[in-house]
Motif scaffolding. Structure first.
Motif, PDB file in Angstrom:
ATOM      1  N   HIS A 303       0.833  -1.213   0.000  1.00  0.00           N
ATOM      2  CA  HIS A 303       0.000   0.000   0.000  1.00  0.00           C
ATOM      3  C   HIS A 303       0.862   1.255   0.000  1.00  0.00           C
ATOM      4  O   HIS A 303       0.559   2.236  -0.687  1.00  0.00           O
ATOM      5  CB  HIS A 303      -0.940  -0.001   1.211  1.00  0.00           C
ATOM      6  CG  HIS A 303      -2.210  -0.750   0.939  1.00  0.00           C
ATOM      7  ND1 HIS A 303      -3.324  -0.154   0.383  1.00  0.00           N
ATOM      8  CD2 HIS A 303      -2.526  -2.040   1.108  1.00  0.00           C
ATOM      9  CE1 HIS A 303      -4.276  -1.055   0.233  1.00  0.00           C
ATOM     10  NE2 HIS A 303      -3.821  -2.214   0.670  1.00  0.00           N
ATOM     11  N   GLU A 320      -6.251   7.407  -1.755  1.00  0.00           N
ATOM     12  CA  GLU A 320      -5.269   6.320  -1.571  1.00  0.00           C
ATOM     13  C   GLU A 320      -4.474   6.506  -0.276  1.00  0.00           C
ATOM     14  O   GLU A 320      -4.121   5.523   0.380  1.00  0.00           O
ATOM     15  CB  GLU A 320      -4.301   6.264  -2.756  1.00  0.00           C
ATOM     16  CG  GLU A 320      -4.924   5.800  -4.055  1.00  0.00           C
ATOM     17  CD  GLU A 320      -5.677   6.908  -4.780  1.00  0.00           C
ATOM     18  OE1 GLU A 320      -5.730   8.043  -4.273  1.00  0.00           O
ATOM     19  OE2 GLU A 320      -6.231   6.614  -5.863  1.00  0.00           O
ATOM     20  N   ARG A 323      -6.633   5.324   2.491  1.00  0.00           N
ATOM     21  CA  ARG A 323      -6.692   3.853   2.485  1.00  0.00           C
ATOM     22  C   ARG A 323      -5.400   3.272   3.050  1.00  0.00           C
ATOM     23  O   ARG A 323      -5.426   2.368   3.903  1.00  0.00           O
ATOM     24  CB  ARG A 323      -6.917   3.381   1.047  1.00  0.00           C
ATOM     25  CG  ARG A 323      -7.139   1.898   0.910  1.00  0.00           C
ATOM     26  CD  ARG A 323      -7.602   1.540  -0.483  1.00  0.00           C
ATOM     27  NE  ARG A 323      -6.621   1.909  -1.491  1.00  0.00           N
ATOM     28  CZ  ARG A 323      -6.863   1.944  -2.799  1.00  0.00           C
ATOM     29  NH1 ARG A 323      -8.043   1.635  -3.267  1.00  0.00           N
ATOM     30  NH2 ARG A 323      -5.927   2.291  -3.649  1.00  0.00           N
ATOM     31  N   ARG A 375     -12.357   5.890   7.006  1.00  0.00           N
ATOM     32  CA  ARG A 375     -13.344   4.958   6.429  1.00  0.00           C
ATOM     33  C   ARG A 375     -14.597   5.717   5.981  1.00  0.00           C
ATOM     34  O   ARG A 375     -15.138   5.493   4.918  1.00  0.00           O
ATOM     35  CB  ARG A 375     -13.740   3.882   7.452  1.00  0.00           C
ATOM     36  CG  ARG A 375     -12.693   2.805   7.632  1.00  0.00           C
ATOM     37  CD  ARG A 375     -13.253   1.643   8.460  1.00  0.00           C
ATOM     38  NE  ARG A 375     -12.385   0.489   8.376  1.00  0.00           N
ATOM     39  CZ  ARG A 375     -11.368   0.239   9.194  1.00  0.00           C
ATOM     40  NH1 ARG A 375     -11.104   1.064  10.194  1.00  0.00           N
ATOM     41  NH2 ARG A 375     -10.621  -0.833   9.035  1.00  0.00           N
ATOM     42  N   MET A 378     -13.839   7.730   2.925  1.00  0.00           N
ATOM     43  CA  MET A 378     -13.706   6.835   1.762  1.00  0.00           C
ATOM     44  C   MET A 378     -15.085   6.365   1.288  1.00  0.00           C
ATOM     45  O   MET A 378     -15.357   6.314   0.089  1.00  0.00           O
ATOM     46  CB  MET A 378     -12.849   5.614   2.130  1.00  0.00           C
ATOM     47  CG  MET A 378     -11.366   5.929   2.248  1.00  0.00           C
ATOM     48  SD  MET A 378     -10.454   4.524   2.885  1.00  0.00           S
ATOM     49  CE  MET A 378     -10.575   3.415   1.500  1.00  0.00           C
TER      50      MET A 378
END
Ligand SMILES: Cc1cc2nc3c(=O)[nH]c(=O)nc-3n(C[C@H](O)[C@H](O)[C@H](O)COP(=O)(O)OP(=O)(O)OC[C@H]3O[C@@H](n4cnc5c(N)ncnc54)[C@H](O)[C@@H]3O)c2cc1C
Length: 395
Positions: A303, A320, A323, A375, A378
């Protein structure tokens, strides 16, 4: 995507690894540390060593005296530096200075860079970043900012209370985020010894790896000349994103080093220590924990590298980096938690470095955005994207 490392980057990785093993880890038990982090004297010694090894402030531009590392190169070097909790301090790549250096490079005027950035890149000075406030002010939701900046002639007068300000004690300058009269936000630069800045106290925290700890700062009619506004008036929230997207990722990089150290320590112990007639590592319960560690470390690294690669292509990467921050902070935490378990009693005592890594790392799931907030943001973006695709399909 090509993740092959150039020979120069491989050499830099080896040099950083050797430096941490030979010059930094031996200082981990140095007495010049308290629950509020390494002392200024220890920091200066570490910085001096990194300077002699030509590893100081490697993320800064060459023009400013750094090595001008790409995001992928940072991923490689910061993980190595993170192998010791003193490594990021030595290389001058710890929060908040690392993120502040990045922001100053992007936004500050040439005069501001000479005054504040250049001495910081040489490791002579330190900075802090003041955004978070006690309720009802800015926290997980930065738009709740209550600190105010009011124009007064050619100056701005800043008033408000900030807390959790990492590195505040002993910092040379601060970047303050304040609300303008029209509701927008602006960043201001100020030397920490100016009248109107009061360090009320240093907070007790679980971690002990940041020089200057975490402070409560009061701004009491702090007068800032217009020349010391960072960037443009009203663009504070945008600059916060300029700082935060890469800064989140560099946290992931440094903590990956600490998680790898915890795993290496646990693996070494499990190979050596016997129970019930065989080495711990031969017990499936322990072997599976080590295998899970390896998978979490690898997932975190992928990641980081993927997001770093996108940043190197000039992409903004807010989604990104959110995340990666959630995946890494949770995967790395699991690695350290399992390592504590494998080490038995030593995992929860100062007999092994893992206890220290465990307590230092916990806050990573909270600062630069708690996991829940990432979260939540996102999910909103995913819904937005789904709606956009649907509309395009019907158009
Ligand atoms: C060690 C450390 C260092 C820090 N350094 C700095 C610094 O240098 N400068 C600075 O300005 N700040 C700093 N911070 C502050 C940090 O960024 C904030 O703690 C963080 O943004 C959360 O704000 P808060 O503590 O006010 O929590 P709150 O805003 O009160 O949130 C509490 C909890 O509510 C939950 N929550 C919030 N919103 C949502 C949502 N939308 N959905 C679901 N759950 C939600 C989350 O679980 C969150 O942890 C630091 C914090 C720590 C712990």
């Amino acid at each position: 995507m090509d993740f092959s490392l150039s020979p120069e980057l491989r050499a830099l990785r080896e040099r950083t690894r050797d430096f941490i093993a030979e010059q930094v880890i031996p200082l981990e038990n140095d007495e010049r540390q308290s629950s509020h982090g390494p002392s200024e004297a220890l920091r200066r010694e570490l910085v001096g060593r990194a300077k002699a090894a030509a590893l100081l402030t490697p993320h800064a531009s060459r023009e400013m005296g750094g090595l001008g590392l790409s995001h992928i190169a940072k991923a490689v070097v910061f993980e190595e530096a993170g192998y010791s909790w003193l490594g990021p301090t030595a290389l001058n790549i710890h929060a908040p200075d690392e993120g502040n250096i990045h922001l100053m490079e992007e936004v500050a005027t040439p005069a501001q860079k000479e005054r504040w950035l250049r001495p910081q890149v040489t490791g002579q000075t330190r900075s802090c970043f003041a955004m978070t406030e006690p309720a009802p002010g800015a926290g997980a939701d930065p738009s709740m900012l209550t600190t105010t900046a009011v124009r007064d002639g050619d100056d701005y007068l800043i008033n408000g209370l900030k807390w959790f300000i990492t590195g505040a004690e002993g910092a040379d300058y601060v970047i303050v985020m304040a609300r303008m009269e029209d509701g927008s936000a602006t960043m201001f630069l100020a030397d920490m010894d100016r009248p109107g800045i009061v360090l009320e106290r240093s907070m007790d925290a679980m971690d002990a790896c940041f020089t200057g700890g975490h402070g409560v700062l009061r701004f009491d009619n702090l007068r800032v000349p217009a020349a010391d506004v960072l960037g443009e008036i009203g663009k504070g929230f945008r600059y916060a994103q300029v700082r935060l997207a890469p800064a989140r990722l560099t946290h992931c990089m440094r903590w990956l080093g600490q998680a790898r150290r915890a795993h290496d320590t646990a693996l070494a112990y499990a190979r050596k220590r016997h129970a019930f007639g065989q080495p711990l590592v031969q017990h499936e319960g322990v072997g599976f924990m080590l295998a899970d560690n390896d998978m979490d470390l690898h997932t975190a690294r992928l990641h980081i590298w993927h997001t770093a690669w996108l940043l190197d292509q000039g992409e903004k990467c807010n989604f990104e980096s959110s995340r990666a921050k959630v995946v890494c902070s949770e995967a790395q935490w699991r690695v350290v938690d399992r390592s504590v378990q494998i080490l038995g009693g030593q995992g929860v005592t100062g007999e092994s470095p893992v206890m220290r890594i465990f307590t230092d790392m916990r806050a990573f799931r909270i600062y630069d955005g708690p996991s829940e907030v990432h979260r939540w943001s996102m999910a909103r973006k995913l819904v937005h994207l789904a709606e956009k695709i649907e509309m395009e399909a019907h158009a």
